[in-house]
Design a protein around this motif. Structure first.
Motif, PDB file in Angstrom:
ATOM      1  N   GLY A 181       7.173   2.318  -1.380  1.00 14.44           N
ATOM      2  CA  GLY A 181       6.738   2.252  -2.772  1.00 14.44           C
ATOM      3  C   GLY A 181       7.552   1.326  -3.635  1.00 14.44           C
ATOM      4  O   GLY A 181       7.459   1.395  -4.864  1.00 14.44           O
TER       5      GLY A 181
ATOM      6  N   ASN B  12       4.669  -3.144  -5.869  1.00 14.62           N
ATOM      7  CA  ASN B  12       3.421  -2.726  -6.505  1.00 14.62           C
ATOM      8  C   ASN B  12       2.749  -3.949  -7.089  1.00 14.62           C
ATOM      9  O   ASN B  12       3.392  -5.001  -7.291  1.00 14.62           O
ATOM     10  CB  ASN B  12       3.695  -1.690  -7.593  1.00 14.62           C
ATOM     11  CG  ASN B  12       2.410  -1.007  -8.057  1.00 14.62           C
ATOM     12  OD1 ASN B  12       1.365  -1.168  -7.427  1.00 14.62           O
ATOM     13  ND2 ASN B  12       2.479  -0.259  -9.140  1.00 14.62           N
TER      14      ASN B  12
ATOM     15  N   GLU C 275      -0.124  -5.281 -10.170  1.00 11.08           N
ATOM     16  CA  GLU C 275      -0.892  -4.965 -11.378  1.00 11.08           C
ATOM     17  C   GLU C 275      -1.541  -6.228 -11.899  1.00 11.08           C
ATOM     18  O   GLU C 275      -1.056  -7.342 -11.659  1.00 11.08           O
ATOM     19  CB  GLU C 275       0.013  -4.367 -12.454  1.00 11.08           C
ATOM     20  CG  GLU C 275       0.595  -3.008 -12.113  1.00 11.08           C
ATOM     21  CD  GLU C 275       1.469  -2.481 -13.232  1.00 11.08           C
ATOM     22  OE1 GLU C 275       1.614  -3.215 -14.239  1.00 11.08           O
ATOM     23  OE2 GLU C 275       1.991  -1.355 -13.087  1.00 11.08           O
TER      24      GLU C 275
ATOM     25  N   LEU D 261       0.812  -1.227   0.000  1.00  4.57           N
ATOM     26  CA  LEU D 261       0.000   0.000   0.000  1.00  4.57           C
ATOM     27  C   LEU D 261       0.837   1.264   0.000  1.00  4.57           C
ATOM     28  O   LEU D 261       0.320   2.350  -0.242  1.00  4.57           O
ATOM     29  CB  LEU D 261      -0.932   0.015   1.235  1.00  4.57           C
ATOM     30  CG  LEU D 261      -2.029  -1.047   1.270  1.00  4.57           C
ATOM     31  CD1 LEU D 261      -2.797  -0.953   2.567  1.00  4.57           C
ATOM     32  CD2 LEU D 261      -2.966  -0.908   0.082  1.00  4.57           C
ATOM     33  N   SER D 262       2.100   1.160   0.329  1.00  2.00           N
ATOM     34  CA  SER D 262       2.950   2.355   0.373  1.00  2.00           C
ATOM     35  C   SER D 262       3.166   2.964  -1.005  1.00  2.00           C
ATOM     36  O   SER D 262       3.633   4.101  -1.097  1.00  2.00           O
ATOM     37  CB  SER D 262       4.307   1.999   0.993  1.00  2.00           C
ATOM     38  OG  SER D 262       4.985   1.058   0.174  1.00  2.00           O
ATOM     39  N   LYS D 263       2.828   2.247  -2.051  1.00  3.19           N
ATOM     40  CA  LYS D 263       2.940   2.810  -3.399  1.00  3.19           C
ATOM     41  C   LYS D 263       1.930   3.923  -3.614  1.00  3.19           C
ATOM     42  O   LYS D 263       2.190   4.900  -4.321  1.00  3.19           O
ATOM     43  CB  LYS D 263       2.747   1.682  -4.428  1.00  3.19           C
ATOM     44  CG  LYS D 263       2.868   2.120  -5.877  1.00  3.19           C
ATOM     45  CD  LYS D 263       4.283   2.533  -6.222  1.00  3.19           C
ATOM     46  CE  LYS D 263       4.411   2.861  -7.701  1.00  3.19           C
ATOM     47  NZ  LYS D 263       5.763   3.334  -8.061  1.00  3.19           N
ATOM     48  N   HIS D 264       0.746   3.779  -3.014  1.00  5.33           N
ATOM     49  CA  HIS D 264      -0.349   4.727  -3.227  1.00  5.33           C
ATOM     50  C   HIS D 264      -0.589   5.630  -2.012  1.00  5.33           C
ATOM     51  O   HIS D 264      -0.886   6.808  -2.180  1.00  5.33           O
ATOM     52  CB  HIS D 264      -1.632   3.956  -3.574  1.00  5.33           C
ATOM     53  CG  HIS D 264      -1.463   3.004  -4.706  1.00  5.33           C
ATOM     54  ND1 HIS D 264      -1.414   3.404  -6.044  1.00  5.33           N
ATOM     55  CD2 HIS D 264      -1.297   1.633  -4.723  1.00  5.33           C
ATOM     56  CE1 HIS D 264      -1.247   2.362  -6.817  1.00  5.33           C
ATOM     57  NE2 HIS D 264      -1.168   1.269  -6.054  1.00  5.33           N
ATOM     58  N   ASN D 265      -0.481   5.077  -0.794  1.00  8.50           N
ATOM     59  CA  ASN D 265      -0.694   5.852   0.440  1.00  8.50           C
ATOM     60  C   ASN D 265       0.531   5.701   1.350  1.00  8.50           C
ATOM     61  O   ASN D 265       0.550   4.890   2.283  1.00  8.50           O
ATOM     62  CB  ASN D 265      -1.946   5.389   1.191  1.00  8.50           C
ATOM     63  CG  ASN D 265      -3.212   5.613   0.390  1.00  8.50           C
ATOM     64  OD1 ASN D 265      -3.325   6.607  -0.330  1.00  8.50           O
ATOM     65  ND2 ASN D 265      -4.156   4.692   0.495  1.00  8.50           N
TER      66      ASN D 265
END
Length: 682
Positions: free
Chosen positions: A181, A184, A186, A158-162
């Motif tokens: 981040g 990730n 996908e 989640l550190s990629k987005h928040n």
């Protein structure tokens, strides 16, 4: 008890499968070596001791049947766990199992388990417990580590987005090992969807959009309607607020609520207890009407009632302010709140001042103040509701006394308003120097001026009544005298002053000492007297004092005392001075001028005792005794013997001549001149 139990054999029986021991009494014929079946047979045979005691003890737990039977899948799973597959389960094997259970001892398995448990050493058991504890701790640690790894994985993902939110849940090791981040996710090459599914998704999306548009339109329309209602309500509310302000009321924000408005209907110069209550919030109702804060507005209109009590009977009562007929009007409710608050403050200040005036006879009760005016009259003040104005059934009031009660009621309200103005003047003036001790707040002068006026009026009425009765006694003896009284006056003089309003100057005159003067001419020429009544409401000495001055040419050395405070002393002094002048008038009557040379001439011998002496040509001595009071005038004459001189009268009936004059006496009475002429005959 302990010794008998030690000598008696005790049998322990294992009850059911709960591993609990039950101690049975030694009176039962139980044998430790017998089997359960044999023991049960002995119970059925009916031993005398057992039958005598009728002792019953359940040895197996009660089997509770469930309300709902087990479902078929559960039964099948239980059979598979106990017997294996259904292929190996036959009717013959079940019957063999049933026969084997009949011959099997039900206590054998439990005895074997107990024997195995008892054979285990204590040290081995402790070792097993420690091993089990270590295994539990190890399993818990592994579970905690796996949960921590999963949490770190999700946080790193989640550190990629928040990044800020995920950083708070990361462990310190992960923060140092991997940057934020760096991980990730996908979706790669999703499976293709059929055309029918895509069409359904589009149809559902279009339906959701249409539904959301309809909901948004409905909400906008409702918001518009609600906004119109709010605009109308706000318009009506502010219109009423402006109407209240145009009437002269002060509208301001509430101190503790900056978003609300309030109206100041109280008095800013009142005591803090009532000044803080004089601010009410102006709330808006749902329909836009103006609503006063119900916590501050009183339920009923209250007022201070003044009653006059004479000889234990109510003879006068004042009127209490009544509420207006338009109760729903905001203006009337504000006026009601202001008037009631003013009346409560007035009664509070009256009670506060009455406690200081206890030395003057003022008494207080829970809701009553008694102010004495005279020995027979007193004033009652209390705080009542407006509907209790004429509730007193004992009131046999008159118009004159009701007018007096109303005048007192208006006076105390004017005095409280005057005290508010004095507070305003003191507040606007430069402050006094600071002092280590706080200056006490003195009581308002509300009762003291009223008491002074009523007491002064009572003393005037008493003196008028006394002098009138004394004049009637003298007129009964045909003695001409003139008694007159000046108008009621005050020491303070109303002078024009541009610094103070005329109303305050008028009230200042009412707070000054009161003074009235009575004067009169006596019988002899140039003989007169004057009585000055002075009452101090606030300036010491407090009370009513009499200053008497006389002018007696025949007795120039006679001077009365100053500042007489008792009515009895005043009455005694005035009567004594009139008696002295009466004796002087008798002595001034010259019989030679009347053409009677044989008559005796009277001379004042003991003026303060009212005694006159006379001697005729034959040498016969006479004495005249004058007694005067406000009820009667009595004159007696005595003939004195020559041997005893003027000291002792002769106690003979023919030698005594007496006459008494009373006002309203029946029958003809001689005048004083005629009686003196008769007494002067030889």
């Amino acid at each position: 008890m302990i010794g008998s139990r030690a000598r008696t054999p005790v049998t322990w029986i294992r009850c059911s499968r709960r591993s609990s021991l039950i101690e049975l009494s030694s009176r039962l014929p139980l044998r430790p070596a017998c089997s359960p079946s044999t023991w049960g047979h002995s119970l059925k045979s009916g031993s005398p001791s057992i039958m005598a005691d009728s002792f019953k003890l359940p040895l197996r737990p009660v089997i509770e049947k469930s309300d709902r039977p087990d479902s078929l899948p559960r039964d099948i799973a239980q059979i598979n766990a106990q017997w294996g597959s259904f292929r190996e389960l036959t009717e013959a094997s079940l019957r063999e199992k049933i026969e084997a259970d009949k011959d099997k001892d039900p206590w054998a398995e439990e005895d074997e388990a107990d024997q195995e448990t008892a054979d285990v050493d204590t040290s081995e058991r402790m070792e097993q417990l420690y091993k089990r504890r270590a295994e539990i701790i190890q399993f818990a640690g592994e579970a905690h580590a796996e949960a921590s790894f999963a949490l770190d994985f999700v946080s790193l993902l989640l550190s990629k987005h928040n990044p800020r939110q995920a950083e708070t849940t990361m462990s310190l090791f992960l923060k140092n090992a991997a940057p934020l981040g760096s991980l990730n996710s996908e979706v790669i090459d999703p499976p293709p969807r059929p055309d029918t599914a895509l069409g359904d998704i589009k149809s559902v999306a279009r339906g959701w959009r249409l539904q959301n548009f309809n909901n948004a339109a409905s909400k906008l329309l409702n918001a518009g309607l609600r906004l119109n209602v709010e605009v109308d309500a706000e318009t009506e509310y502010w219109g009423q607020v402006l109407a209240v302000k145009e009437k002269g009321w002060k509208v301001c924000r509430l101190p503790r609520d900056g978003q609300a408005l309030g109206v100041q209907y109280g008095f800013l110069e009142a005591t803090p207890l009532f000044r803080d209550r004089g601010l009410a919030a102006l709330r808006r109702a749902d329909d836009g009407k103006l609503v006063l804060d119900k916590g501050l507005v009183p339920r009923k209109t209250q007022g201070v009632r003044v009653r006059i009590k004479y000889q234990g009977r109510i003879i006068g009562c004042s009127k209490v302010c009544r509420p207006s007929q338009d109760v729903e009007s905001t203006e009337s409710r504000i006026l009601q709140a202001r008037d009631t608050l003013f009346e409560e403050e007035l009664f509070y200040e009256i009670m506060r001042e009455a406690r200081v005036l206890g030395n003057q006879g003022v008494t207080t009760r829970q809701n009553l103040v008694k102010v004495p005016v005279s020995e027979e009259q007193e004033i009652l003040l209390d705080l009542v509701d407006w509907d209790q104005d004429h509730a007193s059934e004992e009131a046999a009031s008159s118009n004159e006394q009701n007018a007096l009660a109303d005048a007192i009621s208006h006076s105390i309200r004017i005095l409280l308003t005057f005290a508010h103005r004095q507070n305003l003047r003191r507040r606007t003036e430069p402050p006094l120097p600071l002092a280590p001790k706080r200056r006490p707040v003195s009581e308002y002068q509300i009762l003291r001026p009223v008491m002074a006026y009523l007491q002064h009026k009572s003393h005037i009425q008493w003196l008028e009544s006394f002098i009138a009765s004394l004049r009637r006694v003298l007129e009964a003896a045909d003695i001409k005298c003139d008694f007159s009284a000046t108008q009621f006056s005050s020491i303070g003089v109303l002078q024009p002053n541009h610094l103070f309003p005329k109303v305050e100057s008028l009230v200042g005159v009412f707070l000054a000492p009161f003074e009235s003067t009575f004067s009169g001419t006596l019988i002899t020429p140039r003989s007169s007297f004057k009585v000055r009544i002075r009452t101090n409401p606030t300036v010491p000495p407090v009370g009513t004092f009499y200053d008497i001055s006389v002018n007696l040419p025949q007795f120039p050395e006679v001077q009365p005392l100053n500042r007489v405070g008792l009515q009895g002393e005043v009455a005694q002094a005035v009567t004594h001075f009139v008696m002295l002048d009466l004796a002087a008038a008798i002595s001034l009557q010259n019989p030679k001028n009347q053409g009677s040379p044989g008559k005796v001439s009277w001379e004042v011998a003991y003026p303060h005792h009212g005694e006159l002496l006379a001697r005729d040509t034959a040498g016969q001595s006479k004495k005249m005794k004058v007694s005067l009071s406000h009820e009667e005038l009595n004159i007696q004459t005595y003939s004195l013997s020559r041997g005893e001189g003027f000291a002792k009268p002769v106690a003979t009936k023919s030698a005594l001549l007496s006459q008494t004059w009373k006002p309203g006496a029946s029958g003809p009475q001689p005048s004083l001149v005629e009686f003196v002429a008769q007494a002067s005959r030889p």
